[in-house]
Motif scaffolding. Structure first.
Motif: not given
Ligand code: NAI
Ligand code: MG
Length: 357
Positions: A64-69, A271-275
Protein backbone atom coordinates in the motif's frame (compact mmCIF):
# COMPACT_ATOMS: atom_id res chain seq x y z
CA UNK A 1 1.39 22.61 -9.97
CA UNK A 2 3.78 20.05 -8.49
CA UNK A 3 1.83 17.29 -6.76
CA UNK A 4 2.94 14.78 -4.12
CA UNK A 5 1.09 11.96 -2.37
CA UNK A 6 2.11 11.62 1.25
CA UNK A 7 1.24 8.68 3.51
CA UNK A 8 0.71 9.93 7.08
CA UNK A 9 1.14 7.33 9.84
CA UNK A 10 0.71 9.16 13.17
CA UNK A 11 0.67 5.89 15.21
CA UNK A 12 1.04 6.12 19.00
CA UNK A 13 1.23 8.48 21.97
CA UNK A 14 2.05 12.05 20.92
CA UNK A 15 2.49 10.83 17.32
CA UNK A 16 -1.06 11.90 16.31
CA UNK A 17 -0.63 15.29 18.08
CA UNK A 18 2.57 16.21 16.27
CA UNK A 19 1.60 14.74 12.90
CA UNK A 20 -1.67 16.69 12.80
CA UNK A 21 0.34 19.82 13.65
CA UNK A 22 2.74 18.94 10.83
CA UNK A 23 -0.06 18.39 8.33
CA UNK A 24 -1.65 21.74 9.33
CA UNK A 25 1.64 23.58 8.77
CA UNK A 26 2.32 21.85 5.44
CA UNK A 27 -1.21 22.62 4.32
CA UNK A 28 -0.76 26.33 5.03
CA UNK A 29 2.61 26.27 3.28
CA UNK A 30 1.07 24.89 0.09
CA UNK A 31 -1.66 27.55 0.29
CA UNK A 32 0.97 30.27 0.65
CA UNK A 33 3.07 28.92 -2.23
CA UNK A 34 0.25 28.24 -4.66
CA UNK A 35 2.28 25.98 -6.96
CA UNK A 36 2.73 23.07 -4.60
CA UNK A 37 0.11 20.42 -3.85
CA UNK A 38 0.46 17.84 -1.10
CA UNK A 39 -2.19 15.18 -0.69
CA UNK A 40 -2.22 13.31 2.62
CA UNK A 41 -3.62 9.82 3.12
CA UNK A 42 -3.93 8.83 6.79
CA UNK A 43 -3.32 5.31 8.08
CA UNK A 44 -4.51 4.24 11.53
CA UNK A 45 -1.73 1.68 12.00
CA UNK A 46 0.02 1.34 15.36
CA UNK A 47 -0.64 -0.02 18.84
CA UNK A 48 -4.42 0.53 18.85
CA UNK A 49 -4.61 -1.26 15.51
CA UNK A 50 -2.49 -4.05 17.06
CA UNK A 51 -4.89 -4.42 19.99
CA UNK A 52 -7.78 -4.88 17.53
CA UNK A 53 -6.11 -6.94 14.82
CA UNK A 54 -3.04 -8.58 16.40
CA UNK A 55 -0.71 -6.85 13.93
CA UNK A 56 0.67 -3.30 13.81
CA UNK A 57 -0.20 -2.91 10.14
CA UNK A 58 -2.02 -5.04 7.57
CA UNK A 59 -0.10 -7.77 5.74
CA UNK A 60 -0.14 -5.78 2.51
CA UNK A 61 0.95 -2.57 4.32
CA UNK A 62 4.20 -2.16 2.41
CA UNK A 63 2.48 -2.75 -0.93
CA UNK A 64 0.00 0.00 0.00
CA UNK A 65 2.77 2.44 0.93
CA UNK A 66 4.94 1.71 -2.08
CA UNK A 67 2.98 4.02 -4.39
CA UNK A 68 3.43 7.12 -2.19
CA UNK A 69 6.05 9.82 -2.73
CA UNK A 70 6.96 9.91 0.97
CA UNK A 71 5.88 8.66 4.40
CA UNK A 72 5.28 11.11 7.26
CA UNK A 73 5.55 9.08 10.46
CA UNK A 74 4.78 9.96 14.11
CA UNK A 75 6.07 7.50 16.70
CA UNK A 76 5.39 3.99 17.92
CA UNK A 77 5.30 2.66 21.46
CA UNK A 78 2.53 2.04 23.99
CA UNK A 79 2.81 1.34 27.71
CA UNK A 80 0.84 -1.90 27.40
CA UNK A 81 2.49 -3.41 24.30
CA UNK A 82 6.13 -4.62 24.41
CA UNK A 83 8.46 -2.15 22.65
CA UNK A 84 10.07 -4.80 20.46
CA UNK A 85 6.59 -5.70 19.13
CA UNK A 86 5.72 -2.12 18.19
CA UNK A 87 9.13 -1.32 16.71
CA UNK A 88 9.51 -4.56 14.74
CA UNK A 89 5.84 -4.51 13.74
CA UNK A 90 5.75 -1.15 12.00
CA UNK A 91 8.76 1.15 11.86
CA UNK A 92 11.52 -1.38 11.18
CA UNK A 93 9.58 -3.33 8.51
CA UNK A 94 9.12 -0.06 6.62
CA UNK A 95 12.79 0.94 6.99
CA UNK A 96 14.02 -2.51 5.99
CA UNK A 97 11.35 -3.32 3.41
CA UNK A 98 12.00 -0.05 1.58
CA UNK A 99 15.78 -0.33 2.02
CA UNK A 100 15.93 3.08 3.71
CA UNK A 101 19.55 2.47 4.57
CA UNK A 102 20.52 6.06 5.36
CA UNK A 103 19.06 7.58 8.49
CA UNK A 104 19.93 11.26 8.41
CA UNK A 105 19.69 13.41 11.52
CA UNK A 106 20.52 17.11 11.30
CA UNK A 107 21.17 18.96 14.56
CA UNK A 108 21.40 22.70 15.09
CA UNK A 109 20.58 24.98 17.98
CA UNK A 110 17.60 26.94 16.73
CA UNK A 111 17.36 30.65 17.61
CA UNK A 112 15.68 31.21 20.97
CA UNK A 113 16.48 27.69 22.18
CA UNK A 114 19.31 27.23 24.63
CA UNK A 115 21.75 24.37 24.80
CA UNK A 116 22.47 22.80 28.19
CA UNK A 117 26.13 23.45 27.33
CA UNK A 118 27.34 26.78 28.64
CA UNK A 119 28.83 29.16 26.07
CA UNK A 120 27.31 27.26 23.17
CA UNK A 121 24.66 29.05 21.11
CA UNK A 122 23.10 29.02 17.65
CA UNK A 123 25.83 28.54 15.04
CA UNK A 124 28.20 26.75 17.41
CA UNK A 125 26.66 23.37 16.81
CA UNK A 126 25.72 22.39 13.26
CA UNK A 127 25.91 18.65 12.69
CA UNK A 128 24.40 15.99 10.51
CA UNK A 129 24.57 12.47 11.87
CA UNK A 130 24.29 9.69 9.27
CA UNK A 131 23.14 6.46 10.84
CA UNK A 132 23.50 3.12 9.04
CA UNK A 133 19.89 2.03 9.03
CA UNK A 134 19.71 -1.46 7.54
CA UNK A 135 22.14 -3.76 9.32
CA UNK A 136 24.68 -3.65 12.14
CA UNK A 137 23.44 -4.24 15.65
CA UNK A 138 19.76 -3.96 14.62
CA UNK A 139 19.93 -6.48 11.80
CA UNK A 140 17.61 -8.78 13.73
CA UNK A 141 20.09 -11.63 13.69
CA UNK A 142 20.01 -13.60 16.92
CA UNK A 143 17.91 -15.87 18.99
CA UNK A 144 17.16 -17.40 22.34
CA UNK A 145 17.41 -21.03 23.32
CA UNK A 146 16.70 -22.96 26.52
CA UNK A 147 14.25 -20.27 27.61
CA UNK A 148 13.88 -19.98 31.35
CA UNK A 149 16.57 -22.60 32.02
CA UNK A 150 19.80 -21.72 33.82
CA UNK A 151 21.66 -22.39 30.56
CA UNK A 152 19.47 -19.97 28.57
CA UNK A 153 21.36 -18.20 25.79
CA UNK A 154 20.45 -14.96 24.06
CA UNK A 155 22.43 -13.71 21.06
CA UNK A 156 22.16 -10.41 19.19
CA UNK A 157 24.64 -10.59 16.36
CA UNK A 158 25.78 -7.40 14.66
CA UNK A 159 25.96 -7.87 10.88
CA UNK A 160 28.21 -5.67 8.78
CA UNK A 161 28.47 -6.27 5.06
CA UNK A 162 30.90 -4.72 2.59
CA UNK A 163 27.96 -3.62 0.45
CA UNK A 164 26.15 -2.11 3.45
CA UNK A 165 29.15 -0.27 4.86
CA UNK A 166 30.37 0.97 1.49
CA UNK A 167 27.03 2.46 0.51
CA UNK A 168 26.50 4.29 3.82
CA UNK A 169 30.08 5.54 3.72
CA UNK A 170 29.58 6.90 0.18
CA UNK A 171 26.34 8.56 1.26
CA UNK A 172 28.09 10.20 4.23
CA UNK A 173 31.10 11.40 2.22
CA UNK A 174 28.78 12.81 -0.45
CA UNK A 175 26.71 14.62 2.17
CA UNK A 176 29.85 15.98 3.86
CA UNK A 177 31.07 17.17 0.45
CA UNK A 178 27.81 19.08 -0.09
CA UNK A 179 28.20 21.04 3.15
CA UNK A 180 30.40 24.14 3.46
CA UNK A 181 33.01 22.62 5.79
CA UNK A 182 33.39 19.36 3.80
CA UNK A 183 34.30 17.47 6.95
CA UNK A 184 33.38 13.94 8.03
CA UNK A 185 33.97 12.08 11.29
CA UNK A 186 33.75 8.27 11.10
CA UNK A 187 32.74 6.72 14.42
CA UNK A 188 33.46 3.10 15.38
CA UNK A 189 34.64 1.01 18.29
CA UNK A 190 37.44 -0.69 16.42
CA UNK A 191 39.70 -1.09 19.41
CA UNK A 192 37.35 -3.46 21.25
CA UNK A 193 35.42 -4.89 18.30
CA UNK A 194 38.00 -6.39 16.01
CA UNK A 195 36.02 -7.56 13.00
CA UNK A 196 33.06 -5.54 11.76
CA UNK A 197 34.40 -2.29 13.17
CA UNK A 198 37.87 -2.75 11.71
CA UNK A 199 36.18 -3.40 8.36
CA UNK A 200 34.32 -0.06 8.79
CA UNK A 201 37.62 1.75 9.26
CA UNK A 202 39.12 0.05 6.19
CA UNK A 203 36.12 0.81 3.98
CA UNK A 204 36.08 4.42 5.22
CA UNK A 205 39.67 4.82 4.05
CA UNK A 206 38.83 3.26 0.67
CA UNK A 207 35.80 5.48 0.09
CA UNK A 208 37.69 8.56 1.32
CA UNK A 209 39.97 8.19 -1.69
CA UNK A 210 36.94 8.95 -3.93
CA UNK A 211 36.41 12.25 -2.08
CA UNK A 212 39.79 13.98 -1.95
CA UNK A 213 38.17 17.33 -1.07
CA UNK A 214 36.55 15.97 2.11
CA UNK A 215 38.61 16.12 5.30
CA UNK A 216 37.89 13.14 7.51
CA UNK A 217 38.88 11.72 10.86
CA UNK A 218 38.04 8.73 13.05
CA UNK A 219 36.67 8.58 16.59
CA UNK A 220 35.87 5.78 19.00
CA UNK A 221 32.25 6.07 20.06
CA UNK A 222 32.95 6.54 23.77
CA UNK A 223 35.42 9.35 23.12
CA UNK A 224 32.94 10.79 20.64
CA UNK A 225 30.44 11.56 23.43
CA UNK A 226 33.14 13.61 25.13
CA UNK A 227 34.04 15.49 21.94
CA UNK A 228 30.40 16.25 21.18
CA UNK A 229 29.97 17.68 24.66
CA UNK A 230 33.25 19.56 25.06
CA UNK A 231 34.18 20.51 21.47
CA UNK A 232 30.93 20.71 19.53
CA UNK A 233 32.37 23.21 17.03
CA UNK A 234 34.98 20.66 15.92
CA UNK A 235 32.33 18.44 14.29
CA UNK A 236 30.26 18.69 11.11
CA UNK A 237 29.08 15.50 9.35
CA UNK A 238 29.23 12.26 11.33
CA UNK A 239 28.72 8.64 10.23
CA UNK A 240 28.22 5.72 12.61
CA UNK A 241 26.61 2.30 12.95
CA UNK A 242 22.94 1.74 13.62
CA UNK A 243 23.37 1.43 17.42
CA UNK A 244 26.12 3.99 17.89
CA UNK A 245 24.36 6.66 15.86
CA UNK A 246 21.07 5.93 17.60
CA UNK A 247 22.68 6.84 20.91
CA UNK A 248 24.80 9.72 19.61
CA UNK A 249 21.82 11.35 17.95
CA UNK A 250 19.80 11.38 21.17
CA UNK A 251 22.79 13.07 22.80
CA UNK A 252 22.95 15.49 19.88
CA UNK A 253 19.26 16.28 20.28
CA UNK A 254 19.70 16.95 23.98
CA UNK A 255 22.76 19.17 23.41
CA UNK A 256 20.75 21.19 20.89
CA UNK A 257 18.07 21.85 23.51
CA UNK A 258 15.55 18.97 23.44
CA UNK A 259 14.76 15.83 21.53
CA UNK A 260 11.48 17.64 20.90
CA UNK A 261 13.19 19.62 18.13
CA UNK A 262 15.22 16.87 16.44
CA UNK A 263 14.21 15.50 12.99
CA UNK A 264 15.01 12.26 11.16
CA UNK A 265 14.89 11.13 7.56
CA UNK A 266 14.98 7.43 6.65
CA UNK A 267 16.24 7.64 3.09
CA UNK A 268 16.42 5.23 0.21
CA UNK A 269 19.13 7.16 -1.66
CA UNK A 270 18.44 5.23 -4.87
CA UNK A 271 14.77 6.34 -4.73
CA UNK A 272 13.37 2.90 -5.57
CA UNK A 273 10.94 3.25 -2.64
CA UNK A 274 9.33 6.08 -0.67
CA UNK A 275 11.54 7.48 2.08
CA UNK A 276 10.16 8.00 5.59
CA UNK A 277 10.35 11.17 7.68
CA UNK A 278 9.76 11.24 11.45
CA UNK A 279 10.72 13.19 14.55
CA UNK A 280 13.53 11.44 16.47
CA UNK A 281 11.51 11.22 19.66
CA UNK A 282 9.21 8.38 20.65
CA UNK A 283 5.58 8.32 21.67
CA UNK A 284 6.27 10.13 24.99
CA UNK A 285 3.35 8.68 26.90
CA UNK A 286 4.27 10.78 29.93
CA UNK A 287 2.94 13.86 28.10
CA UNK A 288 0.40 12.28 25.72
CA UNK A 289 -2.92 14.12 25.62
CA UNK A 290 -1.61 17.12 27.57
CA UNK A 291 -1.31 19.28 24.46
CA UNK A 292 2.29 20.26 25.20
CA UNK A 293 4.25 18.03 22.81
CA UNK A 294 6.83 20.10 20.96
CA UNK A 295 5.84 20.03 17.27
CA UNK A 296 9.12 21.60 16.08
CA UNK A 297 10.84 18.23 15.49
CA UNK A 298 7.95 17.29 13.22
CA UNK A 299 8.05 20.65 11.38
CA UNK A 300 11.78 20.27 10.80
CA UNK A 301 11.11 16.67 9.68
CA UNK A 302 8.51 18.02 7.23
CA UNK A 303 11.10 20.45 5.90
CA UNK A 304 13.53 17.56 5.33
CA UNK A 305 10.74 15.71 3.51
CA UNK A 306 10.18 18.66 1.18
CA UNK A 307 13.93 18.87 0.51
CA UNK A 308 14.02 15.16 -0.38
CA UNK A 309 11.08 15.69 -2.76
CA UNK A 310 13.12 18.37 -4.52
CA UNK A 311 11.16 21.28 -2.99
CA UNK A 312 14.16 23.17 -1.61
CA UNK A 313 12.39 26.55 -1.62
CA UNK A 314 9.43 25.19 0.34
CA UNK A 315 11.81 23.44 2.76
CA UNK A 316 13.63 26.71 3.43
CA UNK A 317 10.44 28.73 3.85
CA UNK A 318 9.17 26.25 6.41
CA UNK A 319 12.37 26.32 8.47
CA UNK A 320 12.51 30.12 8.26
CA UNK A 321 8.98 30.28 9.69
CA UNK A 322 9.86 27.81 12.46
CA UNK A 323 12.98 29.78 13.36
CA UNK A 324 11.04 33.06 13.51
CA UNK A 325 8.69 31.44 16.00
CA UNK A 326 11.42 29.90 18.20
CA UNK A 327 13.33 33.19 18.11
CA UNK A 328 10.20 35.03 19.28
CA UNK A 329 10.09 32.71 22.30
CA UNK A 330 6.91 30.81 21.40
CA UNK A 331 8.18 27.56 22.93
CA UNK A 332 6.76 24.43 24.58
CA UNK A 333 7.80 23.48 28.15
CA UNK A 334 10.55 21.02 27.08
CA UNK A 335 12.51 23.99 25.71
CA UNK A 336 11.69 26.30 28.58
CA UNK A 337 8.47 27.93 27.36
CA UNK A 338 4.82 27.84 28.33
CA UNK A 339 3.19 27.51 24.91
CA UNK A 340 1.02 24.59 23.86
CA UNK A 341 1.43 22.47 20.73
CA UNK A 342 -1.46 24.38 19.21
CA UNK A 343 -0.02 27.82 19.99
CA UNK A 344 3.34 26.93 18.44
CA UNK A 345 1.58 25.46 15.41
CA UNK A 346 -0.60 28.54 14.92
CA UNK A 347 2.42 30.83 15.31
CA UNK A 348 4.26 28.90 12.58
CA UNK A 349 1.20 29.09 10.31
CA UNK A 350 1.04 32.87 10.90
CA UNK A 351 4.76 33.16 10.15
CA UNK A 352 4.31 31.25 6.88
CA UNK A 353 1.47 33.52 5.77
CA UNK A 354 3.12 36.76 6.86
CA UNK A 355 6.54 35.99 5.34
CA UNK A 356 7.33 38.38 2.52
CA UNK A 357 8.05 35.49 0.18
P1 NAI B 1 10.47 9.45 24.14
O1 NAI B 1 11.25 10.09 23.06
O2 NAI B 1 9.08 9.07 23.83
O3 NAI B 1 10.47 10.41 25.42
C1 NAI B 1 11.66 10.75 26.13
C2 NAI B 1 11.42 12.05 26.95
O4 NAI B 1 11.39 13.17 26.06
C3 NAI B 1 10.08 12.04 27.67
O5 NAI B 1 10.23 12.70 28.90
C4 NAI B 1 9.19 12.84 26.76
O6 NAI B 1 8.14 13.51 27.43
C5 NAI B 1 10.15 13.83 26.14
N1 NAI B 1 9.72 14.17 24.77
C6 NAI B 1 9.81 13.38 23.67
N2 NAI B 1 9.30 14.00 22.60
C7 NAI B 1 8.88 15.20 23.02
C8 NAI B 1 8.26 16.30 22.37
N3 NAI B 1 7.95 16.31 21.06
N4 NAI B 1 7.94 17.39 23.11
C9 NAI B 1 8.24 17.43 24.43
N5 NAI B 1 8.84 16.44 25.09
C10 NAI B 1 9.15 15.32 24.40
O7 NAI B 1 11.30 8.18 24.59
P2 NAI B 1 10.93 7.05 25.66
O8 NAI B 1 10.19 7.65 26.80
O9 NAI B 1 12.17 6.32 25.90
O10 NAI B 1 9.97 6.05 24.88
C11 NAI B 1 8.55 6.11 24.90
C12 NAI B 1 8.04 5.12 23.87
O11 NAI B 1 8.42 5.56 22.55
C13 NAI B 1 8.61 3.71 24.02
O12 NAI B 1 7.58 2.81 23.75
C14 NAI B 1 9.69 3.64 22.96
O13 NAI B 1 9.92 2.35 22.49
C15 NAI B 1 9.09 4.49 21.87
N6 NAI B 1 10.06 5.08 20.94
C16 NAI B 1 9.71 5.11 19.62
C17 NAI B 1 10.51 5.72 18.68
C18 NAI B 1 10.04 5.79 17.28
O14 NAI B 1 8.88 5.59 17.00
N7 NAI B 1 10.89 6.11 16.33
C19 NAI B 1 11.79 6.34 19.07
C20 NAI B 1 12.04 6.30 20.49
C21 NAI B 1 11.21 5.68 21.38
MG1 MG C 1 16.60 6.36 19.44
Amino acid sequence: MRHYNIAAIPADGIGPEVISAGVAVLTSLQQRMGDLSLHFTHFDWGSDYYKKHGVMMPKDGLATLKGFDAIFFGAVGAPDVPDHVTLWGLRLPICQGFDQYANVRPTRILPGISSPLSNVGPGDLDWVIVRENSEGEYAGNGGRTHRGMPEEVGTEVAIFTRVGVTRIMRYAFKLAQSRPRKQLTVVTKSNAQRFGMVMWDEIAAEVAAEFPDVTWDKMLVDAMTVRMTLKPKSLDTIVATNLHADILSDLAGALAGSIGVAPTANIDPERRFPSMFEPIHGSAFDITGKGIANPVATFWTASEMLRHLGEEDAAQRLMAAVERVTKAGVLTPDVGGTATTEQVTNAVIDAIHSANR
